[in-house]
Design a protein around this motif. Structure first.
Motif, PDB file in Angstrom:
ATOM      1  N   TYR A  25      -9.095  -0.599  79.533  1.00  0.00           N
ATOM      2  CA  TYR A  25      -9.298  -0.624  77.509  1.00  0.00           C
ATOM      3  C   TYR A  25      -9.398  -0.071  77.235  1.00  0.00           C
ATOM      4  CZ  TYR A  25      -9.501  -5.189  79.406  1.00  0.00           C
ATOM      5  OH  TYR A  25      -9.603  -7.152  80.363  1.00  0.00           O
ATOM      6  N   LYS A  26     -10.184   0.860  77.542  1.00  0.00           N
ATOM      7  CA  LYS A  26      -9.727   2.760  76.538  1.00  0.00           C
ATOM      8  C   LYS A  26      -8.924   2.963  76.542  1.00  0.00           C
ATOM      9  CE  LYS A  26     -13.939   4.116  78.703  1.00  0.00           C
ATOM     10  NZ  LYS A  26     -14.661   5.299  79.947  1.00  0.00           N
ATOM     11  N   GLU A  27      -7.525   2.750  76.969  1.00  0.00           N
ATOM     12  CA  GLU A  27      -6.366   3.204  76.566  1.00  0.00           C
ATOM     13  C   GLU A  27      -5.584   2.910  75.697  1.00  0.00           C
ATOM     14  OE1 GLU A  27      -4.140   4.360  79.830  1.00  0.00           O
ATOM     15  OE2 GLU A  27      -5.262   5.572  81.150  1.00  0.00           O
ATOM     16  N   LEU A  28      -5.922   1.442  75.473  1.00  0.00           N
ATOM     17  CA  LEU A  28      -5.690   0.235  75.005  1.00  0.00           C
ATOM     18  C   LEU A  28      -6.549   0.589  72.958  1.00  0.00           C
ATOM     19  CD1 LEU A  28      -3.517  -1.793  74.355  1.00  0.00           C
ATOM     20  CD2 LEU A  28      -5.459  -3.678  74.864  1.00  0.00           C
ATOM     21  N   THR A  29      -7.768   0.446  73.476  1.00  0.00           N
ATOM     22  CA  THR A  29      -8.776   0.595  72.186  1.00  0.00           C
ATOM     23  C   THR A  29      -7.719   2.047  70.936  1.00  0.00           C
ATOM     24  OG1 THR A  29      -9.868  -0.239  73.053  1.00  0.00           O
ATOM     25  CG2 THR A  29     -10.558   1.486  71.536  1.00  0.00           C
ATOM     26  N   ALA A  30      -7.786   2.805  72.536  1.00  0.00           N
ATOM     27  CA  ALA A  30      -7.140   4.424  71.574  1.00  0.00           C
ATOM     28  C   ALA A  30      -5.894   3.612  70.779  1.00  0.00           C
ATOM     29  CB  ALA A  30      -6.861   5.883  72.660  1.00  0.00           C
ATOM     30  N   THR A  34      -5.158   4.736  66.962  1.00  0.00           N
ATOM     31  CA  THR A  34      -4.249   5.328  66.009  1.00  0.00           C
ATOM     32  C   THR A  34      -3.079   5.655  65.900  1.00  0.00           C
ATOM     33  OG1 THR A  34      -3.593   5.693  68.792  1.00  0.00           O
ATOM     34  CG2 THR A  34      -5.291   7.305  68.017  1.00  0.00           C
ATOM     35  N   GLY A  35      -2.758   3.895  66.284  1.00  0.00           N
ATOM     36  CA  GLY A  35      -2.271   2.854  65.738  1.00  0.00           C
ATOM     37  C   GLY A  35      -2.333   2.683  63.750  1.00  0.00           C
ATOM     38  N   VAL A  36      -2.948   3.041  64.079  1.00  0.00           N
ATOM     39  CA  VAL A  36      -3.982   1.645  62.659  1.00  0.00           C
ATOM     40  C   VAL A  36      -4.231   3.156  61.737  1.00  0.00           C
ATOM     41  CG1 VAL A  36      -5.745   0.951  61.098  1.00  0.00           C
ATOM     42  CG2 VAL A  36      -4.841  -0.359  63.397  1.00  0.00           C
ATOM     43  N   THR A  42       0.520   6.247  56.813  1.00  0.00           N
ATOM     44  CA  THR A  42       1.695   6.072  55.960  1.00  0.00           C
ATOM     45  C   THR A  42       2.445   5.395  54.844  1.00  0.00           C
ATOM     46  OG1 THR A  42       2.951   6.815  58.184  1.00  0.00           O
ATOM     47  CG2 THR A  42       4.360   6.077  56.840  1.00  0.00           C
ATOM     48  N   LEU A  43       1.171   4.257  54.998  1.00  0.00           N
ATOM     49  CA  LEU A  43       1.891   4.056  53.165  1.00  0.00           C
ATOM     50  C   LEU A  43       0.957   4.813  52.466  1.00  0.00           C
ATOM     51  CD1 LEU A  43       0.159   0.176  55.072  1.00  0.00           C
ATOM     52  CD2 LEU A  43       2.579   0.974  54.262  1.00  0.00           C
ATOM     53  N   VAL A  44      -0.420   4.863  52.569  1.00  0.00           N
ATOM     54  CA  VAL A  44      -0.704   5.759  51.912  1.00  0.00           C
ATOM     55  C   VAL A  44       0.032   6.975  50.953  1.00  0.00           C
ATOM     56  CG1 VAL A  44      -3.441   7.412  51.439  1.00  0.00           C
ATOM     57  CG2 VAL A  44      -3.367   5.151  52.332  1.00  0.00           C
ATOM     58  N   LEU A  45       0.516   7.975  52.198  1.00  0.00           N
ATOM     59  CA  LEU A  45       1.188   8.815  51.202  1.00  0.00           C
ATOM     60  C   LEU A  45       2.906   7.696  51.317  1.00  0.00           C
ATOM     61  CD1 LEU A  45       1.552  11.677  52.088  1.00  0.00           C
ATOM     62  CD2 LEU A  45       3.447  11.414  54.564  1.00  0.00           C
ATOM     63  N   ILE A  46       3.040   6.910  51.607  1.00  0.00           N
ATOM     64  CA  ILE A  46       4.055   6.275  50.109  1.00  0.00           C
ATOM     65  C   ILE A  46       3.802   6.538  48.733  1.00  0.00           C
ATOM     66  CG2 ILE A  46       5.291   4.511  50.168  1.00  0.00           C
ATOM     67  CD1 ILE A  46       5.806   4.444  53.174  1.00  0.00           C
ATOM     68  N   TYR A  47       2.805   5.621  48.302  1.00  0.00           N
ATOM     69  CA  TYR A  47       1.874   5.162  47.358  1.00  0.00           C
ATOM     70  C   TYR A  47       1.870   6.318  46.939  1.00  0.00           C
ATOM     71  CZ  TYR A  47       1.418   0.180  48.281  1.00  0.00           C
ATOM     72  OH  TYR A  47       1.088  -1.267  49.006  1.00  0.00           O
ATOM     73  N   PHE A 134      -7.796  14.341  64.861  1.00  0.00           N
ATOM     74  CA  PHE A 134      -7.744  13.189  64.687  1.00  0.00           C
ATOM     75  C   PHE A 134      -8.831  13.786  63.159  1.00  0.00           C
ATOM     76  CE2 PHE A 134     -10.819   9.933  64.859  1.00  0.00           C
ATOM     77  CZ  PHE A 134      -9.756   8.993  64.864  1.00  0.00           C
ATOM     78  N   ILE A 135      -9.242  14.501  63.468  1.00  0.00           N
ATOM     79  CA  ILE A 135     -10.611  14.412  62.375  1.00  0.00           C
ATOM     80  C   ILE A 135      -9.552  15.041  61.400  1.00  0.00           C
ATOM     81  CG2 ILE A 135     -12.639  16.055  61.226  1.00  0.00           C
ATOM     82  CD1 ILE A 135     -14.080  15.908  63.955  1.00  0.00           C
ATOM     83  N   TYR A 136      -8.597  15.867  61.141  1.00  0.00           N
ATOM     84  CA  TYR A 136      -8.358  16.223  59.816  1.00  0.00           C
ATOM     85  C   TYR A 136      -7.384  15.283  59.277  1.00  0.00           C
ATOM     86  CZ  TYR A 136      -4.298  19.070  57.420  1.00  0.00           C
ATOM     87  OH  TYR A 136      -3.664  19.291  56.676  1.00  0.00           O
ATOM     88  N   SER A 137      -6.410  14.369  60.051  1.00  0.00           N
ATOM     89  CA  SER A 137      -5.292  13.425  59.811  1.00  0.00           C
ATOM     90  C   SER A 137      -6.522  11.964  58.660  1.00  0.00           C
ATOM     91  CB  SER A 137      -4.822  12.604  61.140  1.00  0.00           C
ATOM     92  OG  SER A 137      -4.263  13.147  62.122  1.00  0.00           O
ATOM     93  N   ILE A 138      -7.987  12.046  59.468  1.00  0.00           N
ATOM     94  CA  ILE A 138      -8.955  11.330  58.775  1.00  0.00           C
ATOM     95  C   ILE A 138      -8.754  12.046  56.997  1.00  0.00           C
ATOM     96  CG2 ILE A 138     -10.886  10.404  59.234  1.00  0.00           C
ATOM     97  CD1 ILE A 138     -10.207   9.649  61.574  1.00  0.00           C
TER      98      ILE A 138
END
Length: 158
Positions: A25-30, A34-36, A42-47, A134-138
């Motif tokens: 479950y930890k891997e599935l949650t990760a 990360t997918g979300v 990607t959507l915000v970058l497109i806009y 991860f923090i940089y991506s957010i």
């Protein structure tokens, strides 16, 4: 799919095989988190690319300019993420929640470079997540969202 496949497929066997796969479950949650985050980025970058395309030539529509802007921004962001990961090589193991550098996690990773390219193999039993990237991506998502909002509010005549 059954009409076009040359072999006999039994749907119930496929579903039973999928159920028998044990995904922690930890891997599935990760993967989901990360997918979300990746999808939102990607959507915000497109806009943002569309807004920059509109601002560049004073609200005139130029067909694929936003796509070129998107490719350039996406390349710059990915390059900067790689540089951040190189500058701060600290990872978190999502199974044990231990932090450290990639050298501290000995999972039998082998990287072979030859004339045919790069081959990565090994027993990577756990998922490692670079903390700084991860923090940089957010932060990138937040700043691109704020930048898009600013451009739409102040620079584009709707």
């Amino acid at each position: 799919l059954l009409a076009f496949s040359p072999m006999e497929l039994n749907i119930s066997e496929i579903f039973s095989m999928i159920r028998s796969i044990d995904i922690p479950y930890k891997e599935l949650t990760a993967f989901i988190i990360t997918g979300v985050i990746s999808g939102i980025a990607t959507l915000v970058l497109i806009y943002l690319s569309m807004a920059l395309g509109r601002v560049t030539f004073r609200n005139k529509r130029i067909g694929g300019l936003w796509f070129i802007i998107f490719l350039i921004l996406s390349t710059l962001i990915t390059y900067s993420q790689v540089k951040v990961a190189q500058l701060m090589p600290y990872y978190i193991d999502l199974n044990t929640l231990k932090t450290g550098t990639i050298d501290m996690f000995n999972y039998g990773l082998n990287i072979n470079i030859d004339q045919f390219g790069v081959m990565v193999s090994g027993d990577m039993g756990n998922i490692l997540l670079n903390i700084a990237t991860f923090i940089y991506s957010i932060l990138i998502i937040i700043f691109t969202f704020l930048g898009t909002g600013y451009l739409i509010e102040n620079k584009i005549d709707l």
